[in-house]
Design a protein around this motif. Structure first.
Motif, PDB file in Angstrom:
ATOM      1  N   ARG A  42       2.343   4.202  -8.983  1.00  0.00           N
ATOM      2  CA  ARG A  42       1.716   5.452  -9.482  1.00  0.00           C
ATOM      3  C   ARG A  42       2.505   7.107  -9.589  1.00  0.00           C
ATOM      4  O   ARG A  42       2.093   7.497 -10.596  1.00  0.00           O
ATOM      5  CB  ARG A  42       0.677   6.446  -7.733  1.00  0.00           C
ATOM      6  CG  ARG A  42      -0.188   6.893  -8.469  1.00  0.00           C
ATOM      7  CD  ARG A  42      -1.649   6.961  -7.735  1.00  0.00           C
ATOM      8  NE  ARG A  42      -2.528   7.599  -7.320  1.00  0.00           N
ATOM      9  CZ  ARG A  42      -3.023   8.352  -6.986  1.00  0.00           C
ATOM     10  NH1 ARG A  42      -3.191   7.593  -5.187  1.00  0.00           N
ATOM     11  NH2 ARG A  42      -4.325   9.026  -6.936  1.00  0.00           N
ATOM     12  N   SER A  43       3.911   6.840  -8.772  1.00  0.00           N
ATOM     13  CA  SER A  43       5.007   8.570  -9.195  1.00  0.00           C
ATOM     14  C   SER A  43       4.790   7.818 -10.004  1.00  0.00           C
ATOM     15  O   SER A  43       4.830   8.837 -11.284  1.00  0.00           O
ATOM     16  CB  SER A  43       5.893   7.702  -8.237  1.00  0.00           C
ATOM     17  OG  SER A  43       5.460   8.687  -6.726  1.00  0.00           O
ATOM     18  N   SER A  75       5.538  14.331  -9.950  1.00  0.00           N
ATOM     19  CA  SER A  75       6.662  13.283  -9.208  1.00  0.00           C
ATOM     20  C   SER A  75       7.517  12.992 -10.647  1.00  0.00           C
ATOM     21  O   SER A  75       8.378  11.304  -9.796  1.00  0.00           O
ATOM     22  CB  SER A  75       5.040  12.447 -10.202  1.00  0.00           C
ATOM     23  OG  SER A  75       4.513  12.176  -9.203  1.00  0.00           O
ATOM     24  N   PRO A 111       2.212   2.783  -4.308  1.00  0.00           N
ATOM     25  CA  PRO A 111       3.117   4.522  -5.005  1.00  0.00           C
ATOM     26  C   PRO A 111       4.275   4.557  -5.754  1.00  0.00           C
ATOM     27  O   PRO A 111       4.057   5.521  -6.916  1.00  0.00           O
ATOM     28  CB  PRO A 111       3.447   5.138  -2.958  1.00  0.00           C
ATOM     29  CG  PRO A 111       2.787   4.400  -2.464  1.00  0.00           C
ATOM     30  CD  PRO A 111       2.424   2.856  -3.012  1.00  0.00           C
ATOM     31  N   MET A 112       4.752   3.593  -5.429  1.00  0.00           N
ATOM     32  CA  MET A 112       5.954   3.995  -6.493  1.00  0.00           C
ATOM     33  C   MET A 112       5.428   3.634  -8.103  1.00  0.00           C
ATOM     34  O   MET A 112       5.804   5.054  -8.235  1.00  0.00           O
ATOM     35  CB  MET A 112       7.361   2.547  -6.478  1.00  0.00           C
ATOM     36  CG  MET A 112       8.065   2.410  -6.951  1.00  0.00           C
ATOM     37  SD  MET A 112       9.770   3.870  -6.039  1.00  0.00           S
ATOM     38  CE  MET A 112       9.849   4.791  -7.805  1.00  0.00           C
ATOM     39  N   ALA A 156      10.214  13.476  -8.386  1.00  0.00           N
ATOM     40  CA  ALA A 156      10.320  12.530  -7.745  1.00  0.00           C
ATOM     41  C   ALA A 156      11.411  11.137  -7.589  1.00  0.00           C
ATOM     42  O   ALA A 156      12.432  10.629  -7.572  1.00  0.00           O
ATOM     43  CB  ALA A 156       9.316  12.039  -6.629  1.00  0.00           C
ATOM     44  N   LEU A 159       2.205   9.458 -12.454  1.00  0.00           N
ATOM     45  CA  LEU A 159       1.905  10.682 -12.348  1.00  0.00           C
ATOM     46  C   LEU A 159       2.642  11.383 -13.181  1.00  0.00           C
ATOM     47  O   LEU A 159       2.534  12.134 -13.287  1.00  0.00           O
ATOM     48  CB  LEU A 159       1.939  11.006 -10.776  1.00  0.00           C
ATOM     49  CG  LEU A 159       0.340  10.886  -9.548  1.00  0.00           C
ATOM     50  CD1 LEU A 159       0.570  10.722  -8.452  1.00  0.00           C
ATOM     51  CD2 LEU A 159      -0.999  11.787 -10.995  1.00  0.00           C
ATOM     52  N   PHE A 192      14.631   8.885  -7.835  1.00  0.00           N
ATOM     53  CA  PHE A 192      14.635   7.581  -7.338  1.00  0.00           C
ATOM     54  C   PHE A 192      15.517   6.848  -8.502  1.00  0.00           C
ATOM     55  O   PHE A 192      17.361   6.131  -7.574  1.00  0.00           O
ATOM     56  CB  PHE A 192      13.275   7.210  -7.228  1.00  0.00           C
ATOM     57  CG  PHE A 192      13.703   5.585  -7.216  1.00  0.00           C
ATOM     58  CD1 PHE A 192      13.961   4.637  -6.590  1.00  0.00           C
ATOM     59  CD2 PHE A 192      13.071   5.047  -9.023  1.00  0.00           C
ATOM     60  CE1 PHE A 192      13.343   3.615  -6.464  1.00  0.00           C
ATOM     61  CE2 PHE A 192      13.131   3.896  -9.121  1.00  0.00           C
ATOM     62  CZ  PHE A 192      13.389   2.774  -7.632  1.00  0.00           C
ATOM     63  N   LEU A 213       1.232  -1.066   0.272  1.00  0.00           N
ATOM     64  CA  LEU A 213      -0.208  -0.120   0.067  1.00  0.00           C
ATOM     65  C   LEU A 213       0.945   1.182  -0.034  1.00  0.00           C
ATOM     66  O   LEU A 213       0.294   1.769  -0.986  1.00  0.00           O
ATOM     67  CB  LEU A 213      -1.282  -0.385   0.732  1.00  0.00           C
ATOM     68  CG  LEU A 213      -1.704  -0.695   0.912  1.00  0.00           C
ATOM     69  CD1 LEU A 213      -2.801  -0.841   2.182  1.00  0.00           C
ATOM     70  CD2 LEU A 213      -3.012  -0.572   0.342  1.00  0.00           C
ATOM     71  N   PHE A 214       2.102   0.821   0.730  1.00  0.00           N
ATOM     72  CA  PHE A 214       2.675   3.056   0.906  1.00  0.00           C
ATOM     73  C   PHE A 214       3.787   2.574   0.228  1.00  0.00           C
ATOM     74  O   PHE A 214       4.783   3.337   0.341  1.00  0.00           O
ATOM     75  CB  PHE A 214       2.758   2.915   2.468  1.00  0.00           C
ATOM     76  CG  PHE A 214       1.431   3.155   3.442  1.00  0.00           C
ATOM     77  CD1 PHE A 214       0.221   3.936   2.499  1.00  0.00           C
ATOM     78  CD2 PHE A 214       0.761   1.962   3.696  1.00  0.00           C
ATOM     79  CE1 PHE A 214      -0.774   4.258   3.249  1.00  0.00           C
ATOM     80  CE2 PHE A 214      -0.475   2.075   4.058  1.00  0.00           C
ATOM     81  CZ  PHE A 214      -1.026   3.440   3.788  1.00  0.00           C
ATOM     82  N   LEU A 215       4.096   1.726   0.060  1.00  0.00           N
ATOM     83  CA  LEU A 215       5.569   1.217  -1.146  1.00  0.00           C
ATOM     84  C   LEU A 215       6.088   1.604  -2.306  1.00  0.00           C
ATOM     85  O   LEU A 215       6.144   1.921  -3.651  1.00  0.00           O
ATOM     86  CB  LEU A 215       6.594   0.613  -0.166  1.00  0.00           C
ATOM     87  CG  LEU A 215       7.836   1.431   1.212  1.00  0.00           C
ATOM     88  CD1 LEU A 215       8.110   0.174   1.585  1.00  0.00           C
ATOM     89  CD2 LEU A 215       8.216   2.599   0.463  1.00  0.00           C
ATOM     90  N   PHE A 216       5.213  -0.001  -2.750  1.00  0.00           N
ATOM     91  CA  PHE A 216       5.304  -0.259  -4.163  1.00  0.00           C
ATOM     92  C   PHE A 216       4.107   0.502  -5.045  1.00  0.00           C
ATOM     93  O   PHE A 216       4.211   1.011  -6.361  1.00  0.00           O
ATOM     94  CB  PHE A 216       4.875  -2.288  -4.468  1.00  0.00           C
ATOM     95  CG  PHE A 216       6.292  -2.525  -3.461  1.00  0.00           C
ATOM     96  CD1 PHE A 216       7.317  -2.686  -3.699  1.00  0.00           C
ATOM     97  CD2 PHE A 216       5.499  -3.326  -2.469  1.00  0.00           C
ATOM     98  CE1 PHE A 216       8.620  -3.195  -3.113  1.00  0.00           C
ATOM     99  CE2 PHE A 216       6.409  -4.609  -2.245  1.00  0.00           C
ATOM    100  CZ  PHE A 216       8.054  -3.950  -2.492  1.00  0.00           C
TER     101      PHE A 216
END
Lengths: 279, 321
Positions: free
Chosen positions: B61-62, B293, B58-59, B296, B65, B300, B53-56
């Protein structure tokens, strides 16, 4: 052994200590300044040229900071947040580490590699989607929003896995022979034995939670939900006139961290060094 | 464990008479294995759910986006293709922000490592009082970016601050620590080195204490000077720790945000606009989640490259026992 490594020459000895004292003054300087400031009266604090030492141990500003600023609210918020993250992270990490060490299931190596690879993702890279997720769930300005994203960490899994691998295997075999299932083995044997590594992780996670800045800045908006780090930074813009009131707030926020450091330096160092020597 | 003894193969060679009992044991073996399999995932599930939910997610989705234009509420308004990226690579702001991040790293990481090494060596070889010094140098571990930044903001005050007062005493004119574009990044770096000095110290002290004392002593008996012992024996032995610290510190420097947001807000004149601050500014001040994004993703990729380069180039020169 120690005697040999002593610099014996008196001049060398004094230069050795001289350098140590100089370096510690550099580190301590700002903290000593803080300590002197919190005991000054507002008049003393705003004098120029600045006074180095307070004339007495005046407690009025500390009291004033407690009365005028919702500092205790901030401290309680941060305490709840850091404790919850700590408990959740130690628990989820212990469960996952247990699975990687004691349970034979296909794909365990793959999952472990995947877990470790999450350490490569900088938190800032995921922050925009995470903010949108939390916002979408209506979790802005709530404890869930502050806590749940940090409920698990690859570092914790890694640390506890290293520790579990060092536990004597016979304990596990004996428990199995006794007909002890995985859940009971986990709860009654492995969890109680994870004390040292668990403590390292707990201190580390708590301090990190207490010190969080960017995420609480994004997801909290009301004074009632502000954490210490954000609250203290806001204070400074509002109360620019009285510095030592702000510094009293800073000191109050630092107290729990220093207490924890004094009590938990050993496990903390153990945890940090365990993370440094990746196998 | 147990399940291995009941493999399918052993079942095949059994005589028909014992086939029935064998089948049940194969059955229970399979069941056991399935249970074990399932249990593995039950134990992993809590961590896995959080990571997904909070790492893969969003990765992914980044990345998504970064190819979109969004409205201020974060909803996708239009497909932008590579526009976010081409705009970013063409803007001078992006390149200056990247350069400032590199400068900030160069200003903080080497100094931090050298300071940590110096303090750790001195404390290790000090006899009496080494415990006090160890405690003092560990103190910054308790500092947070919020408290440390506020403290230094007050120290840095141009007319009433303690630093300018002390400099004035030795005849140095007031420095506009945070408002002079030429000084601001240095001021933020100075405060950052101070704030982060606990971590390298603690780690290096533990490493030095773990070194084999016999090697140190025999080299001293051989007549090697303190400095030669240090550079030709201690330093190579400490290189794994220094290497790890370098990786972690560079990554930390690239992710710095709090002190910038409190002390300078990227200013003056963009002189402290590091990468993470520019992500924050794009996404949460300008509400451009698409371009934010894209930035971001650049962060990364940079972190991945940094790790890869460090492991490839430095990794070879690091001395492992």
């Amino acid at each position: 052994m120690r005697a040999i490594s002593h610099p014996r020459h008196p001049f060398r000895l004094s230069s050795h200590y001289g350098l140590l004292i100089l370096l510690s003054l550099l580190v301590l300087g700002p903290l000593l300044y803080l300590l002197a400031q919190i005991f000054m009266t507002p008049d003393e604090a705003s004098q120029y040229p600045p006074k180095l030492l307070p004339s007495s141990f005046y407690m009025g500003e500390l009291k004033n900071a407690i009365d005028t600023v919702p500092i205790f609210g901030f401290i309680i918020n941060s305490f709840v947040l850091a404790t919850a993250i700590m408990v959740l992270q130690v628990l989820t990490a212990a469960l996952a580490a247990y699975a990687f060490v004691y349970i034979r299931f296909s794909g365990s190596r793959f999952w472990f590699a995947l877990f470790i690879s999450t350490m490569m993702i900088p938190w800032e890279v995921t922050i925009i989607p995470n903010y949108l997720t939390i916002k979408g769930w209506g979790w802005l300005d709530s404890f869930q929003g502050l806590i749940v994203p940090f409920a698990a960490s690859a570092f914790g899994v890694f640390l506890l896995r290293q520790f579990y691998m060092q536990l004597p295997r016979e304990l596990f075999e004996a428990a199995r022979v006794d007909g002890c299932g995985h859940f009971r083995h986990f709860v009654s044997i492995v969890l109680p034995l994870s004390g040292p590594a668990g403590a390292s992780l707990a201190v580390y996670v708590f301090l990190n939670g207490w010190n969080q800045y960017l995420w609480p800045l994004l997801v909290t908006s009301s004074d009632a939900m502000r954490t210490v780090q954000i609250g203290i930074a806001m204070l400074q813009f509002e109360e620019l006139t009285s510095w030592n009131l702000v510094l009293c707030g800073v000191a109050l926020v630092l107290v729990p961290s220093f207490v924890l450091l004094a009590l938990g330096l050993k496990p903390l160092v153990r945890g940090i060094t365990a993370g440094a020597v990746k196998g | 464990m147990n399940s291995q003894t009941y493999s399918d193969k052993s079942g095949q060679v059994l005589s028909p008479a014992s086939a029935v009992s064998a089948r049940t044991s194969i059955h229970s073996g399979r069941l056991k294995r399935l249970r074990e399999q399932l249990l593995g995932y039950v134990f992993l599930a809590p961590s896995l759910v959080v990571f997904i939910l909070f790492l893969f997610y969003p990765m992914v989705r980044s990345v998504y986006l970064s190819f979109q234009l969004t409205d201020p509420r974060g909803r996708v308004a239009a497909y932008a293709g590579l526009d976010n990226y081409t705009q970013m690579f063409q803007s001078s702001d992006f390149w200056s922000s990247l350069w400032i991040t590199v400068e900030f790293t160069l200003l903080t990481v080497p100094v931090g490592l050298i300071l940590g090494l110096l303090c750790a060596s001195l404390v290790h070889s000090a006899g009496r009082g080494s415990k006090i010094f160890r405690f003092i140098f560990s103190l910054p571990l308790a500092l947070s970016v919020g408290t440390a930044s506020i403290l230094w903001m007050i120290l840095y005050h141009p007319s009433l601050g303690m630093l300018n007062y002390l400099l004035g005493q030795i005849g140095i004119g007031p420095i506009q620590w945070l408002t002079d574009p030429g000084a601001a990044l240095g001021s933020v770096s100075l405060m950052t080195v101070w704030m982060n000095s606990g971590f390298p110290f603690v780690l290096l002290l533990a490493a030095i204490q773990g070194l084999d004392n016999d090697v140190m002593d025999s080299s001293r008996i051989d007549g090697a000077s303190m400095w030669r012992t240090f550079f030709s024996i201690k330093l190579p032995l400490l290189s794994p720790t220094l290497f790890f610290l370098a990786v972690v510190s560079i990554m930390n420097a690239f992710q710095s945000f709090g002190q910038i947001n409190i002390l300078t807000r990227g200013g003056p004149a963009g002189s402290t606009d590091v990468l993470v601050y520019s992500i924050y500014r794009e996404a949460f001040i300008n509400y451009q989640f698409g371009t934010g994004s894209a930035l971001a993703i650049v962060l990364f990729v940079l972190m991945l490259l940094l790790t890869a380069i460090q492991f490839l180039v430095l990794g070879k020169k690091v001395h492992y026992q």
